[in-house]
Design a protein around this motif. Structure first.
Motif, mmCIF file in Angstrom:
data_model
loop_
_atom_site.group_PDB
_atom_site.id
_atom_site.type_symbol
_atom_site.label_atom_id
_atom_site.label_comp_id
_atom_site.label_asym_id
_atom_site.label_seq_id
_atom_site.Cartn_x
_atom_site.Cartn_y
_atom_site.Cartn_z
ATOM 1 N N VAL A 128 0.855 -1.181 0.000
ATOM 2 C CA VAL A 128 0.000 0.000 0.000
ATOM 3 C C VAL A 128 0.886 1.223 0.000
ATOM 4 O O VAL A 128 1.815 1.321 0.793
ATOM 5 C CB VAL A 128 -0.920 0.017 1.231
ATOM 6 C CG1 VAL A 128 -1.784 1.256 1.217
ATOM 7 C CG2 VAL A 128 -1.797 -1.235 1.266
ATOM 8 N N GLU A 133 -6.516 2.692 -6.616
ATOM 9 C CA GLU A 133 -6.841 1.543 -5.776
ATOM 10 C C GLU A 133 -8.147 0.898 -6.196
ATOM 11 O O GLU A 133 -8.252 -0.332 -6.295
ATOM 12 C CB GLU A 133 -6.911 1.965 -4.305
ATOM 13 C CG GLU A 133 -7.319 0.847 -3.374
ATOM 14 C CD GLU A 133 -6.379 0.702 -2.192
ATOM 15 O OE1 GLU A 133 -6.881 0.534 -1.086
ATOM 16 O OE2 GLU A 133 -5.163 0.757 -2.394
ATOM 17 N N MET A 164 -3.281 0.235 -8.467
ATOM 18 C CA MET A 164 -2.374 0.288 -7.330
ATOM 19 C C MET A 164 -1.832 -1.093 -6.988
ATOM 20 O O MET A 164 -0.625 -1.277 -6.771
ATOM 21 C CB MET A 164 -3.085 0.884 -6.117
ATOM 22 C CG MET A 164 -2.211 1.037 -4.885
ATOM 23 S SD MET A 164 -1.091 2.444 -4.985
ATOM 24 C CE MET A 164 -2.213 3.786 -4.615
ATOM 25 N N GLN A 165 -2.709 -2.083 -6.945
ATOM 26 C CA GLN A 165 -2.294 -3.437 -6.623
ATOM 27 C C GLN A 165 -1.321 -3.971 -7.669
ATOM 28 O O GLN A 165 -0.291 -4.565 -7.335
ATOM 29 C CB GLN A 165 -3.512 -4.354 -6.534
ATOM 30 C CG GLN A 165 -3.167 -5.823 -6.268
ATOM 31 C CD GLN A 165 -4.387 -6.715 -6.322
ATOM 32 O OE1 GLN A 165 -5.523 -6.255 -6.286
ATOM 33 N NE2 GLN A 165 -4.152 -8.014 -6.403
ATOM 34 N N HIS A 199 -4.869 8.609 -6.153
ATOM 35 C CA HIS A 199 -4.396 7.311 -5.671
ATOM 36 C C HIS A 199 -5.572 6.408 -5.297
ATOM 37 O O HIS A 199 -5.518 5.189 -5.500
ATOM 38 C CB HIS A 199 -3.486 7.492 -4.459
ATOM 39 C CG HIS A 199 -2.092 7.909 -4.814
ATOM 40 N ND1 HIS A 199 -1.293 7.163 -5.656
ATOM 41 C CD2 HIS A 199 -1.351 8.982 -4.437
ATOM 42 C CE1 HIS A 199 -0.113 7.758 -5.776
ATOM 43 N NE2 HIS A 199 -0.130 8.869 -5.061
ATOM 44 N N HIS A 200 -6.633 6.999 -4.759
ATOM 45 C CA HIS A 200 -7.810 6.195 -4.431
ATOM 46 C C HIS A 200 -8.431 5.625 -5.703
ATOM 47 O O HIS A 200 -8.870 4.462 -5.720
ATOM 48 C CB HIS A 200 -8.823 7.051 -3.674
ATOM 49 C CG HIS A 200 -10.025 6.275 -3.221
ATOM 50 N ND1 HIS A 200 -9.944 5.228 -2.329
ATOM 51 C CD2 HIS A 200 -11.353 6.394 -3.553
ATOM 52 C CE1 HIS A 200 -11.162 4.733 -2.119
ATOM 53 N NE2 HIS A 200 -12.022 5.416 -2.850
ATOM 54 N N ARG A 233 -4.904 2.691 1.839
ATOM 55 C CA ARG A 233 -5.995 1.728 1.939
ATOM 56 C C ARG A 233 -7.352 2.372 2.216
ATOM 57 O O ARG A 233 -8.007 2.131 3.224
ATOM 58 C CB ARG A 233 -5.668 0.695 3.011
ATOM 59 C CG ARG A 233 -6.516 -0.576 2.905
ATOM 60 C CD ARG A 233 -6.169 -1.568 3.992
ATOM 61 N NE ARG A 233 -4.957 -2.286 3.674
ATOM 62 C CZ ARG A 233 -4.444 -3.265 4.437
ATOM 63 N NH1 ARG A 233 -5.042 -3.594 5.546
ATOM 64 N NH2 ARG A 233 -3.329 -3.878 4.089
#
Length: 312
Positions: A4, A204, A209-210, A200-201, A166
């Motif tokens: 993360v 995700e 992001m992952q 960034h959200h 996260r």
């Protein structure tokens, strides 16, 4: 291992440039047990209730029909891909979104109220884009910690940089005043930082992001390839941050002045003074922000297919 990203912004004494300084936390891969996310953002296993554990299943008698089970449609899930992520499909742009923000107040409570309202606007702006790509749309939580605080990514100091972790965005006031030396009279810079963290959200929710972290973990966080991976991640978040202005400017509280100030600030944020080159040159950071705002298409923010020079 699942990573993360925590994203922040710091400045070196005597420098007019502002540097984004991320940290990374490693998390163990969870089993196939069903998981849920608690109010604090911590992932926990779903535990069956006592009735579920002890109640016997009813067995239909002869001639009795088993009642049909209503199946809920599957919920959208992140897709761990980069350049070919569903979010990168052509034609996806942030729509015009009405946004009403409270008057800026530099007190921690005033900042919190402002950020919560702004996150609400950004969530409404991004939801149609994510939905059109078949992806989740849940908004993040935002916090304005005034002291040492904990997050799903660990404990942080009051003066640590703004970051995303996260499903949570953290905007510590003391970082901006004591580290960057900013005056808290106007919200433009802070709104721009918040837009980047919301980017960034979006990464995700989409699975970018992952996928990005998995690659960086494999090649080494501080390797040449790992640092380039980080720059592509950060510059895409900056581009997404620019995109949201295309939907908000001129539709309520977000005027052209707030955008112009955020644009100038983005041309000052990036790697400098010998720091690890994990965010990109300030010029590239500004270009990607402006590109997102002017083009307003997710495909135009596809840093994963961009040339190495553009993410240097």
């Amino acid at each position: 291992m699942l990573g993360v990203a925590l994203v922040g912004i710091v400045t070196s004494t005597g420098s007019s440039y502002r540097t984004a300084e991320p940290g990374y936390e490693n998390y163990p891969t969870f089993s196939t047990t069903t998981t849920t996310t608690s109010a604090t953002g911590t992932t926990v296993a779903a535990i069956p209730t006592t009735a579920e554990r002890t109640s016997p299943r009813a067995t239909p008698t002869a001639g009795q029909r088993t009642p049909a089970t209503r199946r809920e449609p599957p919920k959208p899930r992140p897709v761990p891909k980069l350049a070919d992520n569903p979010l990168m499909a052509n034609g996806l742009g942030v729509p015009k979104t009405q946004c009403s923000l409270p008057r800026w107040n530099a007190s921690p409570a005033g900042q919190q109220a402002y950020y919560e309202a702004a996150v609400n606007c950004m969530a409404r702006a991004w939801a149609p884009v994510l939905s059109a790509a078949g992806l989740p749309t849940e908004p993040p939580r935002v916090y304005t910690p005034t002291g040492r605080h904990s997050s799903p990514c660990g404990n942080r100091a009051a003066t640590d940089n703004a970051y995303y972790c996260r499903g949570n965005i953290y905007m510590p006031p003391q970082y901006f005043t004591k580290v960057e030396g900013l005056r808290m009279e106007q919200p433009a810079v802070f709104l721009g930082v918040l837009a980047h963290e919301y980017g960034h959200h979006v990464q995700e929710l989409s699975g970018i992001m992952q996928a990005a972290w998995s690659i960086r973990y494999d090649v080494g966080e501080e390797s040449v390839a790992g640092l380039e991976n980080s720059r592509r991640t950060e510059l895409q978040a900056t581009c997404f941050g620019g995109m949201v202005y295309a939907g908000l400017v001129g539709n309520g509280s977000v005027g052209r002045g707030l955008y112009d100030a955020a644009l100038r600030d983005n041309y000052q944020r990036g790697d400098h003074n010998g720091r690890p080159r994990d965010h990109g040159h300030p010029q590239n950071n500004g270009v990607w922000f402006q590109h997102g705002a002017e083009k307003n298409r997710t495909a135009q923010c596809n840093t994963w297919s961009a040339s190495p020079d553009s993410v240097a």
